[in-house]
Write an enzyme that holds these catalytic residues in place. Structure first.
Site: not given
Length: 323
Positions: A194, A204, A247, A273, A312
């Protein structure tokens, strides 16, 4: 004579027969953000189509997901009260433990993965107990409470634990804690590589987890380091991780391929995101064909070596795959 590759491209049926990489709805895990309260469904302006939801609406969302044949979710908690050690995450009546129980009660066939970290639960926004002298997270003190958090999730009914804090030794600590309590069959999907990425910005907003000071570069990975990225994941495999993860995904296709070639474990990627928000904005502005670019991006992750894609885009992709 030269090779005529186009012979195999002219006919659509033949192109379909020869497709090397294919997306399937079973490739996806859909992130959900659980906020304390009831009747809550707050859309995040930086992530259109993504919501903070109370448990009652999460349960309704699972109904919609199953209609699309999406049966795997990963949960993130947003407690009402935060403190220095993320106590809500260690509590059997905390927001995540309660959500797991209620989701599994309403949807026993839903595969529930839990993000195991403290950044959403602490008042400072970092991923564990603070080491104030070095302005970072105290690695070994955090290992102990990660084990406690994992057991809370397991007792609530989680189907898989996904530790994301990038603490050294976290897989050993979590595995030992779970096994001691009898959860020997509960798998661990490690955020094994990550990066300290700028692609996390919109997350966030939805998780309310921005650090109150500094950043996370002292424990998340340097985006410049390729060899270290491989070593991080291979070490987590040695410690007992069942699934590895890279990630973010989009700017790290080389890392996905590197790790794929260095392990036989299943490999997940997190389509984060910022990656999602960029495509959403580009589509809104008419700069790209959103659906086609989205599917091409997801296919790229699979081609690079991912077995699992946390994204997502999952609902939109599922609709396209079923049409």
């Amino acid at each position: 004579m030269f090779k005529r590759f186009r012979r195999l491209r002219i006919n659509e049926n033949l192109r379909n027969l020869l497709t090397e990489t294919k997306l399937d709805v079973n490739d996806f895990i859909y992130p959900l953000f659980v906020k304390e309260g009831s009747g809550i469904k707050n859309e995040i302006s930086s992530m259109p189509g993504v919501f903070q939801m109370s448990i009652d609406n999460i349960i309704k969302e699972c109904d919609e997901l199953k209609k699309l044949n999406l049966r795997s979710i990963i949960l993130f908690g947003i407690p009402e009260v935060k403190d220095s050690i993320g106590s809500d995450a260690l509590c059997d009546s905390g927001v995540i433990a309660t959500a797991i129980r209620e989701i599994k009660k309403a949807h026993p066939d839903m595969f529930v993965v839990t993000d195991l970290c403290f950044c959403e639960y602490t008042d400072h926004g970092h991923c564990g107990i603070l080491d104030m002298e070095n302005e970072t997270v105290d690695n070994d003190a955090t290992l102990k409470i990660l084990g406690e958090q994992a057991v809370v999730h397991a007792k609530a009914g989680a189907d898989m634990i996904a530790p994301s804090g990038m603490m050294d030794g976290m897989i050993v600590a979590i595995r030992e804690a779970l096994d001691k309590e009898g959860f020997i069959n509960l798998p661990i999907m490690s955020y094994s590589t990550k990066f300290a990425s700028s692609y996390y910005g919109p997350f966030r907003d939805v998780a309310e987890s921005a650090p109150s000071f500094g950043d996370r570069r002292s424990y998340q990975m340097n985006p410049a380091n390729r060899r270290e990225a491989i070593n991080e994941s291979i070490e987590d495999e040695k410690e007992g991780a069942d699934i590895l993860m890279v990630k973010p995904a989009l700017a790290y296709m080389d890392i996905i391929r590197d790790i794929r070639e260095n392990t036989s474990l299943p490999l997940a990627v997190y389509n984060v995101s910022g990656e999602y928000a960029m495509l959403k904005m580009a589509g809104k502005m008419g700069l790209v064909d959103y659906d086609r670019v989205m599917m091409e991006t997801l296919l790229g992750f699979k081609r690079a070596g991912a077995d699992i894609i946390i994204t997502y885009h999952a609902k939109e992709a599922a609709r396209i795959l079923s049409s």
